[in-house]
Design an enzyme around this catalytic site. Structure first.
Site, PDB file in Angstrom:
ATOM      1  N   GLU A 284       3.969 -12.770 -13.222  1.00  0.00           N
ATOM      2  CA  GLU A 284       3.394 -11.543 -12.654  1.00  0.00           C
ATOM      3  C   GLU A 284       3.303 -10.415 -13.673  1.00  0.00           C
ATOM      4  O   GLU A 284       3.808  -9.312 -13.457  1.00  0.00           O
ATOM      5  CB  GLU A 284       4.189 -11.103 -11.420  1.00  0.00           C
ATOM      6  CG  GLU A 284       4.109 -12.108 -10.295  1.00  0.00           C
ATOM      7  CD  GLU A 284       4.742 -11.620  -8.990  1.00  0.00           C
ATOM      8  OE1 GLU A 284       5.323 -10.509  -8.974  1.00  0.00           O
ATOM      9  OE2 GLU A 284       4.674 -12.355  -7.990  1.00  0.00           O
TER      10      GLU A 284
ATOM     11  N   GLU B 175       4.655 -19.408  -6.650  1.00  0.00           N
ATOM     12  CA  GLU B 175       5.582 -18.587  -5.859  1.00  0.00           C
ATOM     13  C   GLU B 175       4.948 -18.300  -4.516  1.00  0.00           C
ATOM     14  O   GLU B 175       3.796 -17.857  -4.438  1.00  0.00           O
ATOM     15  CB  GLU B 175       5.905 -17.281  -6.587  1.00  0.00           C
ATOM     16  CG  GLU B 175       6.992 -16.442  -5.932  1.00  0.00           C
ATOM     17  CD  GLU B 175       7.422 -15.281  -6.822  1.00  0.00           C
ATOM     18  OE1 GLU B 175       7.552 -15.503  -8.047  1.00  0.00           O
ATOM     19  OE2 GLU B 175       7.603 -14.155  -6.307  1.00  0.00           O
TER      20      GLU B 175
END
Length: 956
Positions: free
Chosen positions: A590, A666
């Site tokens: 991220e 995720e």
């Protein structure tokens, strides 16, 4: 050998062949025998054996919190008179704004406001400048209390440093570009990536010459506390609202460690080095008062050559200053020497640490038939620290799990001072493949001889298997399609913080494997080696992940992050590449500022190129949560796409990149608090009715999505979402901080396991709600579920694939039972009953035999029972734990995200009927008795057997 008491490592790290003791781990019905020694003993090799020794330095450290009056000091002055100007193009403007002689007059340049805020919500860049005062002749430095977010520091036009990370103190030396007689013009490029940003608290520093007395060999540390590594001292502190709840609510302070050890005079001339498996963080390492080096990152293994500094035949003092104040993540990161420390002694000619690598090449099995043979490419790096060239012979022998030699090859070549690579190949007939069901390991024994004299030997476990990510059918292991059913996990646990002992890592992996999980994502940093050993030996796939993308030092990378170093990534690949459990190398997570643009793609490509230098056997990926479809981002260059959340992106990415395999790196982030069934802002609890199936079904329904990593397996300290203070840990896990199952655990178990299962929620203690409708949910993999309340059927329902069934039932005290049937035959049941008031306590342990090595722990479950022996689901009794025998209480927990009782204390309140006490082994064998008491309740006692040299896990 060392004269101090020492510990040998597992076979993955044991290098002296005479140091082997067989240890048996029994988990469920799977037995794994492997070479290793977990007791604190000293084994002396016969004189004829090779000199390689790998000695644990975990025991007997002296520890002192804070910086003492005798630690390094400085003479400093606060600087003012700064001028600043915004910049549109960042580092590209350096020739203009960093150069000496720059005109700092208005209107381009202005005084910095008192707040220090230069951005007020604007993202981008700004330059700040000033002329420095005269400083003494040596060790000049500039110290920044904080820069938000990142900084490039220039002196007289020369770039001195790049710093990543907001609100993090750092010091930059000035001597490199200092102009004697001046003027000395300092320029700092500040990058703000979000919210407010600027500069604060800057001082010119003259560092004191000489070393800190606290690091000196003769410093008197007898008043300091003695600790055994791994050690997290932050978790010992109180939780308070004046600190950062996102990091667990603990205060952060520097600390010192000191360790005394002796190396015999007979080892003079050997290669000697120290390995620190993990220090959080900013470690400064001294040996006998001389600085050896620094260990900045909290997640990287650091190695220091001390061959020329160690005193042979005399006491040596290793001193380490730790400062955990600087953050690298946005979760609890602890503080201290929280992983193992090793002293290594080897012949001047030896196998380079992490220098042996086995890569297997074999055809993918078809129709369940194993390959006739596997070709092994064996690479062995040999280091020659002697003064002259040598003729080196390297013999590589492969042993199967029974100890039988199954392949052997030798080669001889010259080795000048330095390092050479010896490349060999061998055929392994009829290999047994490493798999989830049979995690079979071979051992490579690398033996080095010089002039026919044996000088070194290293043993390296490895596995043989094939992996493949297919763009249409997902992940294949040994030719069979395997849906990745994984969990992301941080590295801390109740009571011990980040200092998780080796045997507890095995326990944690076994917990998730028992529910049907087959994969573990290291989030978001390289793990301790023992966790990888556990995944190798228990059969768990691994996504191994580096902490920093590029050369960052803080939480995230930015548009100005360089990528010329990449030493952390190199360390991870070299250390971990022989582990068969690892099937994905992850370059980051991220990275919002760079993942969708060309700078992020360039960093990813540079990191991939480095990985390929050391391993070509696994795909390289990155966990991305935005910018997936950008034409210049990471999604356009990755060979394997990791998608965080964004369930609607699977099809869109496939349409744009049909040849690139993908997986859900995720998912979920479902927030639940164990035993709670109402979202409550007043209590800061999350309801278990937040069901996870909406995040698994999009993965399960698409063959081309290789699988998923759920956020998370275990709750962890910090990141208290969705509530903040008094919450101090997360609610994301399917298991709480203690490893107690939440209801969502059974949803995944229902669809990830094959044996029939039924689980119903909620509990059935609802006084005052008689007659009111209660939502009853059943998780199961059975064809139909029939619900009964006090023996009366509430109807039967068909179970939808990857779903659940539920009923609305008027509450009445008694029993609720769910019966799961296949083909009309009942194959699984679950019952919840209305309980009575708390009446007694019960202690239970999954492993009742543990090693007297000063490190092993036993997590013991505490249940609050009613008079009929049923767990009271809302009990909150205050429990006191006591212990007798050669062990100690390491800590306690209960899974309550709002609980602030001491992690390392003896008292813990039950939370919804449960608590946990963690017992740490002492250094000798003997019986251990643990007792739990609570006012008004019948106490309970559990007896453990502590032995030397062996640890046995048992699970029903």
């Amino acid at each position: 050998m060392l004269s101090a008491m020492t510990k040998l490592d597992l076979v993955a790290k044991s290098h002296c062949s005479c140091m082997a003791i067989v240890t048996t781990f029994t988990i469920g019905r799977v037995n794994h025998c492997f070479v290793g020694l977990l007791a604190l003993i000293l084994t002396v090799c016969p004189a004829s054996a090779m000199s390689r020794q790998r000695i644990s330095l975990d025991e007997g450290w002296r520890f002192q919190m804070g910086d003492t009056a005798s630690s390094p000091g400085d003479s400093s002055r606060v600087l003012d008179g700064w001028r600043w100007t915004p910049s549109a193009d960042g580092v590209a403007s350096a020739p203009k704004f960093a150069a000496p002689g720059t005109d700092l007059s208005a209107p381009v340049w202005n005084d910095i406001p008192k707040s220090g805020d230069l951005f007020v919500g604007r993202v981008g860049f700004a330059w700040v400048r000033m002329t420095l005062p005269n400083l003494p002749e040596k060790e000049r430095a500039i110290r920044f209390a904080s820069v938000d977010d990142n900084a490039d520091v220039y002196l007289n036009g020369v770039k001195l440093a790049h710093h990543e990370g907001w609100n993090e103190p750092f010091t930059v030396g000035l001597d490199k570009a200092w102009k004697q007689g001046g003027p000395n013009e300092l320029a700092v490029l500040i990058e703000n990536t979000a919210s407010r940003g600027g500069i604060g608290g800057v001082s010119a520093v003259h560092l004191v010459t000489g070393l800190a007395p606290v690091a000196a060999r003769d410093y008197d540390d007898r008043s300091w506390r003695t600790v055994h590594l791994p050690h997290d001292y932050v978790v010992e502190g109180p939780i308070n609202n004046a600190t950062d709840a996102w990091h667990g609510g603990y205060s952060l302070w520097p600390a010192w460690y000191r360790k005394t050890f002796t190396v015999p005079r007979s080892e003079a001339g050997a290669a000697v080095w120290i390995d620190f498996d993990g220090i959080y963080r900013d470690g400064q390492i001294y040996l006998n008062g001389q600085e050896v080096g620094k260990a900045q990152s909290g997640y990287t293994t650091y190695r220091f050559d001390i061959s020329k500094l160690v005193k042979y035949g005399a006491a040596n003092v290793l001193a380490v200053r730790v400062n955990p104040v600087g953050r690298e993540g946005w979760w609890y990161e602890g503080g201290g020497i929280y992983r193992h420390v090793w002293l290594n002694i080897a012949s001047p000619v030896h196998v380079e640490p992490w220098g042996a690598f086995v890569k297997s090449d074999l055809p993918e099995p078809v129709s369940g038939l194993g390959p006739a043979s596997a070709n092994l490419a064996i690479s062995t790096n040999i280091v020659n620290q002697a003064m002259s060239g040598k003729t080196v012979s390297v013999e590589s022998v492969v042993f199967d799990a029974t100890g039988k030699a199954v392949a052997k090859i030798s080669s001889t070549q010259p080795c000048a001072p330095g390092t050479i690579a010896v490349n060999q190949s061998a055929s392994l007939p009829k290999p047994t493949l490493w798999s989830l069901e049979n995690p079979y390991l071979y051992t490579l024994q690398s033996t080095v001889s010089v002039d026919s004299k044996l000088v070194d030997q290293v043993k390296t476990p490895f596995g043989v298997r094939t992996i493949r990510f297919d763009k249409d059918k997902g992940f294949f292991l040994n030719g069979k399609p395997v849906k990745i059913k994984g969990f992301c996990n941080h590295q801390d646990f109740a009571g011990v913080g980040i200092a998780v002992p080796d045997n507890l890592e095995f326990w944690r992996v076994a917990k998730l494997k028992a529910m049907g999980a087959n994969a573990w994502r290291m989030s978001h940093n390289p793990p301790t080696e023992s966790l990888l050993d556990a995944c190798d030996r228990l059969g768990m796939l691994v996504m191994d992940e580096v902490r920093h993308m590029g050369d960052a030092t803080g939480e995230k990378s930015s548009l100005s992050t360089p990528y010329s170093d990449l030493s952390e990534l190199k360390s991870m690949i070299l250390r971990d590449r022989n582990h068969p459990s690892i099937v994905i190398w992850s370059m980051g997570n991220e990275e919002t500022a760079i993942q969708g643009n060309s700078h992020g793609a360039d960093i990813f490509k540079a990191m991939s190129a480095l990985v390929r230098q050391y391993d070509t056997s696994r795909p390289i990926s990155c966990a991305v949560n935005a910018g997936f479809l950008e034409p210049e981002g990471i999604g356009a260059v990755t060979p394997l796409m990791g998608i965080n959340y964004s369930y609607g992106t699977y099809d869109k990415y496939r349409a744009l990149h049909p040849d690139v395999p993908q997986y859900a790196s995720e998912t979920a982030s479902v927030c639940t608090t164990r035993g709670e069934y109402l979202d409550s802002k007043s209590k800061n609890f999350c309801s278990n009715y937040d069901l996870p199936e909406r995040t698994w079904i999009p993965v399960a329904d698409r063959d081309f999505v290789a699988g998923s990593f759920i956020w998370t397996g275990f709750d962890y300290k910090g990141e208290p979402v969705p509530y903040h203070w008094p919450n101090v840990h997360s609610n994301f896990g399917v298991l709480d901080m203690c490893g107690f199952a939440k209801d969502s655990y059974y949803y995944y178990a229902s669809w990830w396991k094959t044996e029939p299962i039924v689980h119903i929620m909620p509990h059935w203690n609802w006084p005052g709600k008689e007659g009111q409708a209660i939502r009853v949910v059943a998780f199961s993999n059975c064809e139909t579920i029939e619900l009964f309340v006090n023996g009366v059927s509430q109807g039967s329902k068909a179970m939808p694939r990857n779903g659940h069934v539920e009923w609305s039932v008027p509450y009445q005290t008694g029993a609720v039972e769910a019966r799961g049937a296949n083909g009309g035959k009942i194959v699984a049941t679950d019952i919840v009953e209305t309980t009575g008031s708390p009446a007694a306590l019960r202690l239970m342990a999954e492993n009742v035999v543990f090693t007297g090595n000063g490190e092993d722990v036993v997590p013991i479950e505490l249940d609050v029972l009613d008079a009929k022996g049923r767990i009271v689901p809302d009990a909150s009794n205050r429990i006191e734990f006591t212990i007798t025998g050669p062990a100690e209480i390491a800590g306690t927990g209960n899974g309550d995200p709002t609980n602030h009782e001491a992690d390392t204390g003896r008292i813990r309140s039950a939370f919804n009927g449960k608590a946990m006490v963690i017992i740490r082994a002492g250094s000798v064998a003997g019986p251990v008795t643990v007792t739990a008491t609570s006012s008004g309740l019948a106490p309970t006692t559990l007896r453990l057997t502590q032995i030397a040299g062996q640890v046995t896990f048992t699970k029903d």
